[in-house]
Design a protein around this motif. Structure first.
Motif, PDB file in Angstrom:
ATOM      1  N   LEU A   1      -1.762  -9.707   3.805  1.00 47.73           N
ATOM      2  CA  LEU A   1      -2.379  -8.527   3.170  1.00 47.73           C
ATOM      3  C   LEU A   1      -1.471  -7.958   2.083  1.00 47.73           C
ATOM      4  CD1 LEU A   1      -3.798  -6.703   6.335  1.00 47.73           C
ATOM      5  CD2 LEU A   1      -5.145  -7.677   4.470  1.00 47.73           C
TER       6      LEU A   1
ATOM      7  N   GLU B   1      -1.546 -10.247  -0.919  1.00 48.76           N
ATOM      8  CA  GLU B   1      -2.850 -10.166  -1.594  1.00 48.76           C
ATOM      9  C   GLU B   1      -2.976  -8.869  -2.396  1.00 48.76           C
ATOM     10  OE1 GLU B   1      -5.793 -11.606   1.370  1.00 48.76           O
ATOM     11  OE2 GLU B   1      -6.791  -9.729   0.740  1.00 48.76           O
ATOM     12  N   LYS B   2      -2.655  -7.754  -1.729  1.00 48.47           N
ATOM     13  CA  LYS B   2      -2.817  -6.438  -2.361  1.00 48.47           C
ATOM     14  C   LYS B   2      -1.850  -6.249  -3.533  1.00 48.47           C
ATOM     15  CE  LYS B   2      -4.291  -4.207   1.958  1.00 48.47           C
ATOM     16  NZ  LYS B   2      -5.546  -3.523   1.684  1.00 48.47           N
ATOM     17  N   SER B   3      -0.688  -6.926  -3.464  1.00 52.80           N
ATOM     18  CA  SER B   3       0.285  -6.766  -4.549  1.00 52.80           C
ATOM     19  C   SER B   3       0.132  -7.878  -5.579  1.00 52.80           C
ATOM     20  CB  SER B   3       1.705  -6.776  -3.978  1.00 52.80           C
ATOM     21  OG  SER B   3       2.008  -8.064  -3.457  1.00 52.80           O
ATOM     22  N   GLU B   4      -0.926  -8.652  -5.431  1.00 54.92           N
ATOM     23  CA  GLU B   4      -1.186  -9.795  -6.323  1.00 54.92           C
ATOM     24  C   GLU B   4       0.042 -10.703  -6.443  1.00 54.92           C
ATOM     25  OE1 GLU B   4      -3.259  -8.628  -9.885  1.00 54.92           O
ATOM     26  OE2 GLU B   4      -4.414  -7.123  -8.803  1.00 54.92           O
TER      27      GLU B   4
ATOM     28  N   GLU C   1       3.434   2.839  -5.598  1.00 55.88           N
ATOM     29  CA  GLU C   1       2.322   1.895  -5.462  1.00 55.88           C
ATOM     30  C   GLU C   1       2.672   0.784  -4.457  1.00 55.88           C
ATOM     31  OE1 GLU C   1      -0.604   1.898  -5.980  1.00 55.88           O
ATOM     32  OE2 GLU C   1      -1.388  -0.106  -6.380  1.00 55.88           O
ATOM     33  N   GLU C   2       3.876   0.284  -4.534  1.00 46.77           N
ATOM     34  CA  GLU C   2       4.301  -0.757  -3.591  1.00 46.77           C
ATOM     35  C   GLU C   2       4.355  -0.182  -2.166  1.00 46.77           C
ATOM     36  OE1 GLU C   2       7.140  -3.571  -6.398  1.00 46.77           O
ATOM     37  OE2 GLU C   2       7.861  -1.590  -5.790  1.00 46.77           O
TER      38      GLU C   2
ATOM     39  N   ILE D   1       0.864   0.054  -0.841  1.00 48.41           N
ATOM     40  CA  ILE D   1       0.351  -1.272  -0.462  1.00 48.41           C
ATOM     41  C   ILE D   1       0.917  -1.704   0.899  1.00 48.41           C
ATOM     42  CG2 ILE D   1       0.636  -3.742  -1.044  1.00 48.41           C
ATOM     43  CD1 ILE D   1       0.138  -2.906  -3.985  1.00 48.41           C
TER      44      ILE D   1
ATOM     45  N   GLU E   1      -0.597   0.401   3.695  1.00 53.33           N
ATOM     46  CA  GLU E   1      -1.991   0.019   3.935  1.00 53.33           C
ATOM     47  C   GLU E   1      -2.059  -1.316   4.674  1.00 53.33           C
ATOM     48  OE1 GLU E   1      -4.675   1.156   0.464  1.00 53.33           O
ATOM     49  OE2 GLU E   1      -4.997  -1.012   0.671  1.00 53.33           O
ATOM     50  N   ALA E   2      -1.246  -2.268   4.236  1.00 52.00           N
ATOM     51  CA  ALA E   2      -1.229  -3.592   4.890  1.00 52.00           C
ATOM     52  C   ALA E   2      -0.790  -3.446   6.352  1.00 52.00           C
ATOM     53  CB  ALA E   2      -0.292  -4.535   4.143  1.00 52.00           C
TER      54      ALA E   2
ATOM     55  N   GLU F   1      -3.651  -1.823   8.399  1.00 55.66           N
ATOM     56  CA  GLU F   1      -4.752  -2.782   8.609  1.00 55.66           C
ATOM     57  C   GLU F   1      -4.351  -3.866   9.608  1.00 55.66           C
ATOM     58  OE1 GLU F   1      -6.448  -4.257   4.901  1.00 55.66           O
ATOM     59  OE2 GLU F   1      -6.509  -2.207   4.111  1.00 55.66           O
TER      60      GLU F   1
END
Ligand code: GCU
Length: 337
Positions: A54, A57-60, A255-256, A259, A262-263, A266
């Motif tokens: 996650l 993915e979220k941090s591309e 932002e990091e 992420i 959130e990861a 989840e």
């Protein structure tokens, strides 16, 4: 600590390389190191992999994790020390193992602290948990999230543990924690603290007569090959914690951090469902291994035996405020008896 020295000496070097990444994220690709003490077949490993996926993915692709399972980097205690110093970035450990680093974590090992699973989840998803996670920032780490680690029960090679007198004279492995030691002593057994990785051999060699843990230890860690009597004392519900190095965290952009948080949340939700399914599966597999599950346990007697610990915690100026808040969250109709 031989492995740790090796680890410092050769395995890890700074792992950041330039890569393309969204404007709000760092332009560096960062690889973070995450340790835990369970093997790859254990549900926690799956959930930590999910967390890593996650985050990536979220941090591309800017944030990736290298996971070190199996206590490769040492026992829970050693892994916490490595997280404190920043030699690893994150570690999954039992809340009980955190007690010697931050006394507030002792709370989770107080037997019969929770009235049952519902009460436990309510507390873990409230700001009581986050206040506890944040209380260790000065110790070099903080708690990012929790993972369900089931309900702890006694299991033994011989006699089932149906009442406190059944524990008399039995050497019971406990987590290396003052609270776990005191609990086992009051419940009637002879506590033998040792790291989780040593338990299977200790059971096999008869160094201990039994131990206490959730059902997955019977199968994932093969304890059920030796200990055949699993008794539902339901004496503790201790979460696993994902702890993170504080200064590493502060080096991330908001932002990091968002992420990663959130990861983590989840993956914790993901784990809750996985845990329920894997526990049912562990029980079925343990039965095939010849383990007997005993429900007819005198929990009221065990609960009474550890009451002095509740009285003590109520007098502790650091723990009492958290304890009171946890008590206030008890809900009618969700008892553990
Ligand atoms: C549980 C917990 C682990 C811990 C183990 C133990 O399995 O999830 O983090 O190491 O108990 O008893 O030591």
């Amino acid at each position: 600590m031989r492995r740790t020295a090796l680890f410092f000496g050769s395995v890890f070097i700074g792992l950041t390389v330039a890569c393309a990444s969204p404007a709000s994220l760092s332009t560096e690709k960062t690889t973070l190191r995450l340790a835990h003490n369970m093997n790859e077949s254990h549900p926690i490993h799956q959930s930590l992999l999910h967390f890593a996926e996650l985050a990536e993915e979220k941090s591309e692709g800017a944030l990736t994790f290298e996971i070190f399972p199996n206590g490769q980097l040492g026992s829970e205690r050693e892994a916490i020390e490595l997280t404190q110093t920043g030699a690893v970035d994150a570690t999954k450990v039992s809340a009980t193992a955190l007690e010697s680093f931050s006394p507030v974590y002792a709370l989770f090992s107080i037997p019969y602290l929770f009235d049952g699973a519902d009460h436990y989840y309510t507390v873990m998803e409230s700001d009581i948990a986050t206040d506890i996670y944040d209380s260790t920032a000065d110790n070099g780490f903080f708690g990012l999230t929790y993972y369900d680690a089931g309900i702890r029960n006694m299991y033994t090679i011989g006699t089932p543990i149906l009442a406190p007198e059944d524990l008399r004279g039995l050497k019971i492995r406990v987590q290396p924690s003052e609270t776990a030691i005191e609990m086992t002593r009051l419940m009637g057994g002879a506590p033998t603290p040792m790291a989780f990785g040593e338990v299977y051999t200790a059971l096999q060699q008869g160094v201990i007569d039994g131990t206490e843990n959730n059902e997955t230890a019977l199968t994932s860690n093969n304890h059920g090959e030796v200990a055949k009597e699993y008794s539902y004392t339901e004496h503790a519900i201790v979460p696993d914690l994902l702890i993170f190095n504080q200064s590493r965290w502060e080096s991330f952009s908001p932002e990091e951090q968002r992420i990663l948080k959130e990861a983590a949340l989840e993956s914790s939700e993901f784990h809750k469902e996985l845990w329920a399914a894997e526990t049912a599966e562990a029980i079925a597999r343990a039965e095939e291994m010849g383990v007997t599950f005993h429900e007819d346990v005198d929990k009221a007697a065990f609960r009474a035996s550890v009451d002095p610990m509740h009285q003590q915690v109520k007098q502790d100026p650091d723990l009492a405020p958290f304890y009171e808040r946890i008590q206030e969250m008890r809900k009618e109709g969700h008892t553990n008896d």
